[in-house]
Design a protein around this motif. Structure first.
Motif, PDB file in Angstrom:
ATOM      1  N   GLN A  43      33.098 153.811 -46.488  1.00  0.00           N
ATOM      2  CA  GLN A  43      32.039 152.951 -45.942  1.00  0.00           C
ATOM      3  C   GLN A  43      30.562 153.705 -46.035  1.00  0.00           C
ATOM      4  OE1 GLN A  43      32.321 150.984 -42.289  1.00  0.00           O
ATOM      5  NE2 GLN A  43      31.255 149.589 -43.078  1.00  0.00           N
ATOM      6  N   LYS A  79      27.078 148.474 -46.363  1.00  0.00           N
ATOM      7  CA  LYS A  79      28.088 148.132 -47.177  1.00  0.00           C
ATOM      8  C   LYS A  79      29.187 147.788 -46.430  1.00  0.00           C
ATOM      9  CE  LYS A  79      26.305 149.930 -51.700  1.00  0.00           C
ATOM     10  NZ  LYS A  79      26.766 150.837 -52.770  1.00  0.00           N
ATOM     11  N   GLU A  80      30.239 147.058 -46.879  1.00  0.00           N
ATOM     12  CA  GLU A  80      31.418 146.887 -46.549  1.00  0.00           C
ATOM     13  C   GLU A  80      32.473 148.092 -46.567  1.00  0.00           C
ATOM     14  OE1 GLU A  80      31.661 142.033 -46.842  1.00  0.00           O
ATOM     15  OE2 GLU A  80      33.238 143.335 -47.673  1.00  0.00           O
ATOM     16  N   ARG A  81      33.422 148.288 -45.809  1.00  0.00           N
ATOM     17  CA  ARG A  81      34.402 149.084 -45.889  1.00  0.00           C
ATOM     18  C   ARG A  81      35.002 148.958 -47.183  1.00  0.00           C
ATOM     19  NH1 ARG A  81      37.247 150.736 -40.622  1.00  0.00           N
ATOM     20  NH2 ARG A  81      35.236 151.108 -40.116  1.00  0.00           N
ATOM     21  N   GLU A  82      35.528 149.916 -48.084  1.00  0.00           N
ATOM     22  CA  GLU A  82      35.769 149.786 -49.431  1.00  0.00           C
ATOM     23  C   GLU A  82      37.403 150.572 -49.476  1.00  0.00           C
ATOM     24  OE1 GLU A  82      34.495 151.320 -53.925  1.00  0.00           O
ATOM     25  OE2 GLU A  82      33.607 152.402 -52.239  1.00  0.00           O
ATOM     26  N   SER A  91      41.094 145.944 -45.789  1.00  0.00           N
ATOM     27  CA  SER A  91      40.815 146.786 -44.598  1.00  0.00           C
ATOM     28  C   SER A  91      41.325 145.897 -43.415  1.00  0.00           C
ATOM     29  CB  SER A  91      39.714 147.103 -44.333  1.00  0.00           C
ATOM     30  OG  SER A  91      38.527 146.192 -44.108  1.00  0.00           O
TER      31      SER A  91
END
Length: 124
Positions: free
Chosen positions: A39, A43-46, A108
């Motif tokens: 992350q 931004k969103e967790r990738e 996630s």
């Protein structure tokens, strides 16, 4: 319940390598599918990669295929993420996560436990 602690992050030049570790305590890690996520601020967790309980199955995000390798040593209660050919865009906080489900997921929100994360910074 399992506790996860990541280590191995740091500063590396582009093209370099790092190996992250995810050490588990509380319960044996063999009970769980383990994933790595990353992350960056805002931004969103990738999703990065995941490995099944017995290492038979590994899955990767497309941008990491061929550069990153996930592995696990259940005897040491540890999962690893070997990262090669690092790029500046790989800079992020990397988290490992444990999932008690039957199949490895890229989502996630399907993982039950997360560690605190380790910072990886790749300079150009």
């Amino acid at each position: 319940q399992v506790q996860l602690v990541e280590s191995g992050g740091g500063l590396v030049q582009a093209g370099g390598s790092l190996r992250l570790s995810c050490a588990a305590s509380g319960r044996t890690i063999s009970t769980y599918i383990i994933g790595w996520f990353r992350q960056t601020p805002g931004k969103e967790r990738e999703f990065v990669a995941a490995v099944s309980r017995t290492s038979i199955t590994t899955i990767y995000a497309d941008s990491m295929k061929g550069r990153f390798t996930i592995s696990r040593d259940n005897a040491k209660n540890t999962v690893y993420l070997q990262m090669n050919s690092l790029k500046p865009e790989d800079t992020a906080v990397y988290y490992c996560a444990a999932d008690s489900a039957a199949w490895a997921s890229r989502r996630s929100d399907e993982y039950d436990y997360f560690g605190q994360g380790t910072q990886v910074t790749v300079s150009s």
